[in-house]
Design a protein around this motif. Structure first.
Motif, short mmCIF file in Angstrom:
data_model
loop_
_atom_site.label_atom_id
_atom_site.label_comp_id
_atom_site.label_asym_id
_atom_site.label_seq_id
_atom_site.Cartn_x
_atom_site.Cartn_y
_atom_site.Cartn_z
N MET A 52 -19.69 -3.69 30.09
CA MET A 52 -19.11 -3.47 28.79
C MET A 52 -18.08 -4.55 28.49
SD MET A 52 -17.30 0.03 27.65
CE MET A 52 -16.33 0.14 26.22
N GLU A 53 -18.15 -5.12 27.28
CA GLU A 53 -17.23 -6.18 26.90
C GLU A 53 -15.83 -5.62 26.64
OE1 GLU A 53 -18.41 -9.36 24.13
OE2 GLU A 53 -20.24 -8.18 23.91
N PRO A 54 -14.77 -6.39 27.00
CA PRO A 54 -13.43 -5.94 26.67
C PRO A 54 -13.27 -5.85 25.16
CG PRO A 54 -13.37 -7.85 28.14
CD PRO A 54 -14.79 -7.64 27.73
N ALA A 55 -12.52 -4.87 24.70
CA ALA A 55 -12.33 -4.68 23.26
C ALA A 55 -11.46 -5.80 22.69
CB ALA A 55 -11.68 -3.33 23.01
N ALA A 56 -11.58 -5.98 21.41
CA ALA A 56 -10.73 -6.89 20.66
C ALA A 56 -9.96 -6.04 19.66
CB ALA A 56 -11.60 -7.94 19.96
N ARG A 57 -8.97 -6.65 18.99
CA ARG A 57 -8.18 -5.90 18.02
C ARG A 57 -7.96 -6.72 16.76
NH1 ARG A 57 -2.58 -4.22 20.15
NH2 ARG A 57 -2.55 -6.44 20.51
N ILE A 58 -7.87 -6.01 15.65
CA ILE A 58 -7.41 -6.59 14.40
C ILE A 58 -6.14 -5.84 14.04
CG2 ILE A 58 -7.88 -6.88 11.94
CD1 ILE A 58 -10.87 -7.04 12.66
N VAL A 59 -5.05 -6.57 13.85
CA VAL A 59 -3.77 -5.98 13.47
C VAL A 59 -3.46 -6.44 12.05
CG1 VAL A 59 -1.28 -5.91 13.93
CG2 VAL A 59 -2.91 -5.89 15.83
N VAL A 60 -3.21 -5.47 11.17
CA VAL A 60 -2.86 -5.78 9.79
C VAL A 60 -1.43 -5.30 9.55
CG1 VAL A 60 -3.43 -5.48 7.35
CG2 VAL A 60 -5.26 -5.52 9.06
N ARG A 61 -0.57 -6.24 9.18
CA ARG A 61 0.85 -5.96 8.94
C ARG A 61 1.12 -5.99 7.44
NH1 ARG A 61 5.37 -9.07 8.11
NH2 ARG A 61 4.16 -10.99 8.24
N ARG A 62 1.95 -5.06 6.99
CA ARG A 62 2.36 -5.02 5.58
C ARG A 62 3.88 -5.07 5.54
NH1 ARG A 62 1.40 -0.12 1.31
NH2 ARG A 62 2.74 -0.97 -0.32
N PRO A 63 4.44 -6.18 5.07
CA PRO A 63 5.90 -6.27 4.99
C PRO A 63 6.48 -5.18 4.10
CG PRO A 63 4.87 -8.40 4.57
CD PRO A 63 3.78 -7.38 4.58
N GLY A 64 7.70 -4.78 4.40
CA GLY A 64 8.39 -3.80 3.57
C GLY A 64 9.05 -4.48 2.38
N GLY A 65 9.69 -3.70 1.54
CA GLY A 65 10.39 -4.24 0.39
C GLY A 65 9.49 -4.34 -0.83
N GLY A 66 10.06 -4.79 -1.91
CA GLY A 66 9.31 -4.90 -3.16
C GLY A 66 9.15 -3.55 -3.83
N TYR A 67 8.71 -3.59 -5.08
CA TYR A 67 8.56 -2.35 -5.85
C TYR A 67 7.11 -1.95 -6.03
CZ TYR A 67 13.46 -2.76 -6.81
OH TYR A 67 14.82 -2.83 -6.66
N ARG A 68 6.24 -2.94 -6.14
CA ARG A 68 4.84 -2.63 -6.44
C ARG A 68 4.20 -1.93 -5.25
NH1 ARG A 68 0.92 -7.14 -8.90
NH2 ARG A 68 -0.85 -6.49 -7.71
N ASP A 69 3.59 -0.81 -5.48
CA ASP A 69 2.89 -0.01 -4.46
C ASP A 69 3.82 0.49 -3.36
OD1 ASP A 69 0.53 -0.60 -5.86
OD2 ASP A 69 0.14 -2.35 -4.62
N ARG A 70 5.10 0.53 -3.62
CA ARG A 70 6.09 0.90 -2.60
C ARG A 70 5.76 2.23 -1.92
NH1 ARG A 70 12.29 0.45 -3.62
NH2 ARG A 70 12.39 -0.70 -1.70
N TRP A 71 5.31 3.21 -2.66
CA TRP A 71 5.08 4.55 -2.11
C TRP A 71 3.63 4.81 -1.76
CZ3 TRP A 71 9.70 5.60 -0.87
CH2 TRP A 71 10.76 5.28 -1.70
N ARG A 72 2.80 3.78 -1.79
CA ARG A 72 1.36 3.98 -1.55
C ARG A 72 0.89 3.19 -0.34
NH1 ARG A 72 -1.80 2.88 -6.57
NH2 ARG A 72 -3.20 4.36 -5.64
#
Length: 103
Positions: A1-21
């Motif tokens: 079995m192949e070792p797993a890989a990962r995708i990490v998606v970061r979303r910076p904080g701050g700003g007003y647009r979509d702040r609560w979503r």
């Protein structure tokens, strides 16, 4: 079995647009997770090439292609494509609301 890989998606904080979503994250056309402002999501994937897209309602980002080696991590950042003032010009595009890019 192949070792797993990962995708990490970061979303910076701050700003007003979509702040609560949260943004949905699709990998190869399938919803794989969500990410809120100031957080990140780690998604296990098989090694190889993957299509990643961030979505919110009917819109989102263009698809980003990433190549992830076995045991490696691809890192991406997602954020609104513009300010709250520019939202009306981006409202109707399928891939114009968010920006997703590899770090």
């Amino acid at each position: 079995m192949e070792p797993a890989a990962r995708i990490v998606v970061r979303r910076p904080g701050g700003g007003y647009r979509d702040r609560w979503r949260s943004y949905g994250i699709e990998v190869d056309g399938v919803r794989a997770g969500t990410v809120a402002g100031g957080e990140q999501v780690e998604l296990p994937v098989a090694p190889g090439r993957h299509s990643v897209r961030a979505v919110i309602d009917w819109s989102g980002s263009p698809v980003v292609q990433v190549e992830v080696a076995a045991g490696a991590t691809a890192r991406l950042t997602v954020q609104p494509a513009g300010s709250a003032a520019s939202a009306l010009t981006q409202l109707w595009g399928r891939d114009s609301w968010l920006v997703l890019r590899e770090e």
